[in-house]
Design an enzyme around this catalytic site. Structure first.
Site, PDB file in Angstrom:
ATOM      1  N   GLY A 215     -46.345   7.535   0.090  1.00  0.00           N
ATOM      2  CA  GLY A 215     -47.060   8.130   1.214  1.00  0.00           C
ATOM      3  C   GLY A 215     -48.371   8.768   0.783  1.00  0.00           C
ATOM      4  CB  SER A 216     -50.236  11.597   2.199  1.00  0.00           C
ATOM      5  OG  SER A 216     -50.375  11.024   3.488  1.00  0.00           O
TER       6      SER A 216
END
Length: 484
Positions: A215-216
């Site tokens: 993810g981020s």
């Protein structure tokens, strides 16, 4: 009469020669076959006739041996078994060995020739050496903080020392007690069946054996690649990024969970974790430079061992531009172990250098003499020092002003990055909550710890987030390491 005696003597000599030839055939030509015969239990009995050497954490053994009085005399025991299972693994008379119990088996069991007082001594004397000891790099306070932080949630924590690569914590939850598998009786068989049938897979070491979409948190890699390549020169300059962003060659529109991402600067986009900015930034940077940066951090390396094998973290290099956009925000085929993401944070903390992580500080003989020591570890540069300095500035902003405020520690410099990774068919699964970070006390010359936390589950989708779920766990681990 004398003639008969001579014949009898000759016959006896022939019988003796036949016996010697057969003994040589058995001992030399057929030795491997007899040794591998499942019915031959001599090696197994010999193996368990003495206590196994210990695995140590901060100088204290977390393993032991119990005298059963049976043919396979000594069984393995574990202190705080579930806490240290992702480090020790198990040593079972029935099911073999895993993790450190496996990679250091020769030394722990006493079978390693290096333990012999003289070369070939054991071959001539048929003796076996006392098992050696394995001293790990684990910080017990950090290990316990990670374990208690996860509590009953599924997930994992990895922590390393940026300046050396020493693994300070390696936790996977749910865990199990490896002592239940030590013997070869009914108890061990029932425990084996129960653990393997458990859908939560407690014997899976999530910190090193499972990969997740990062993810981020992967935006650290994307930002570093863009800065290193000169795609971005000024952290505060607008990036000309639309919101929403249409993936190249498609009609799919990528949106953000945060507001104010349109044309945001890299600093604003990093603090607010704007998907649109980083997706576009990855496409502009290009697959070649993104691949090089990911590789520098350790992605796509299938040979990493600490000393047991670490699952390969991946950054797909065969992507088109729309897939590259998703890969650049830690989705599509991008996958990482928690240990890999701890290495990413550590590289930022150590000025752009990546040191191979290691778990064994030293091995010794039973009497204390050193067999091997870790020594200097290989180092490679993931990014320019100037890029690492700016990445540290960005990561500090996340903790001081952004989504990672729950990782802040008074009197300590902390940098971090949150992540909430979608997964499952149509992103139907509960998102994974990520947080990666590093920390140093204000009086320290350099960061002393880098941490990666992933949490797999929550009561419902709305409750899970990198900043709210994973960051407090990372903070507890960093505090444990930094505590005087």
């Amino acid at each position: 009469m004398t003639r008969h005696i001579r014949h009898a003597a000759l016959f006896c000599v022939l019988l003796l020669a036949a016996l010697l030839v057969n003994a040589a055939r058995v001992q030399v030509l057929r030795a491997d076959a007899y040794g591998a015969d499942p019915a031959n239990r001599r090696d197994t009995i010999t193996r368990y006739q003495q206590p196994r050497g210990d695995i140590l954490v901060a100088g204290r053994p977390v393993t032991g041996s119990r005298d059963t009085g049976e043919h396979l005399r000594y069984e393995r025991t574990y202190r705080d078994g579930p806490l240290y299972a992702p480090v020790t693994g198990f040593a079972s008379q029935e099911y073999g060995t895993t993790l450190l119990e496996h990679t250091e088996d020769g030394l722990l069991s006493g079978a390693d020739p290096v333990l012999a007082p003289l070369p070939l001594w054991n071959e001539f004397t048929r003796s076996r050496n006392a098992g050696g000891k394995v001293m790990t790099t684990i910080d017990p306070a950090a290990q316990r903080a990670a374990y208690e932080g996860l509590r009953s949630r599924k997930g994992a924590v990895a922590a390393v020392e940026p300046s050396t690569g020493r693994v300070l914590a390696l936790v996977s939850v749910p865990s199990y007690d490896p002592g239940l598998l030590s013997g070869n009786g009914r108890t061990a068989r029932e425990a084996w069946a129960r653990l393997n049938a458990d859908p939560d897979r407690p014997m899976l070491n999530r910190a090193v054996q499972r990969t997740y979409p990062p993810g981020s948190t992967f935006k650290v890699v994307t930002a570093a690649a863009a800065l290193d390549a000169g795609v971005v020169d000024d952290l505060d300059e607008p990036t000309d990024s639309p919101d929403p962003y249409t993936l190249p060659g498609t009609t799919t529109r990528l949106t953000n969970g945060a507001r104010g991402c349109a044309d945001a600067s890299l600093r604003e986009a990093f603090v607010q974790s704007c998907n649109t900015v980083f997706a576009k930034l990855g496409v502009t940077t290009g697959v070649a430079r993104m691949r090089a940066m990911a590789h520098g951090f350790g992605f796509n390396d299938g040979d990493l061992r600490i000393p047991f094998r670490v699952a390969r973290s991946t950054f797909d290099t065969t992507v088109d531009r729309s897939q590259l956009a998703l890969s650049s925000i830690g989705q599509y085929n991008t996958r990482a172990t928690p240990l890999q993401m701890a290495m990413v944070a550590a590289a930022v903390a150590s000025g752009g250098q990546v040191r191979e992580p290691y778990l064994v500080e030293r091995t010794t003989r039973a009497g204390g003499g050193t067999v091997s020591a870790a020594g200097a570890r290989p180092v490679r540069r993931a990014m320019h020092p100037a890029t690492a300095m700016r990445m540290r500035e960005l990561m500090r902003g996340v903790v001081e002003d952004g989504t990672g405020k729950k990782a802040a520690i008074p009197g300590t410099v902390v940098g971090g990055k949150t992540g909430t990774a979608q997964h499952g068919l149509g992103n139907s699964g509960t998102p994974y909550a990520w947080f990666i970070s590093w920390a140093q006390r204000e009086e320290d010359m350099e960061p002393r710890v880098a941490v990666a936390v992933v949490v797999e589950d929550a009561a419902n989708r709305r409750e899970i987030s990198g900043g709210g779920t994973a960051a407090p766990i990372a903070r507890a681990v960093m505090e444990a390491v930094l505590k005087p």
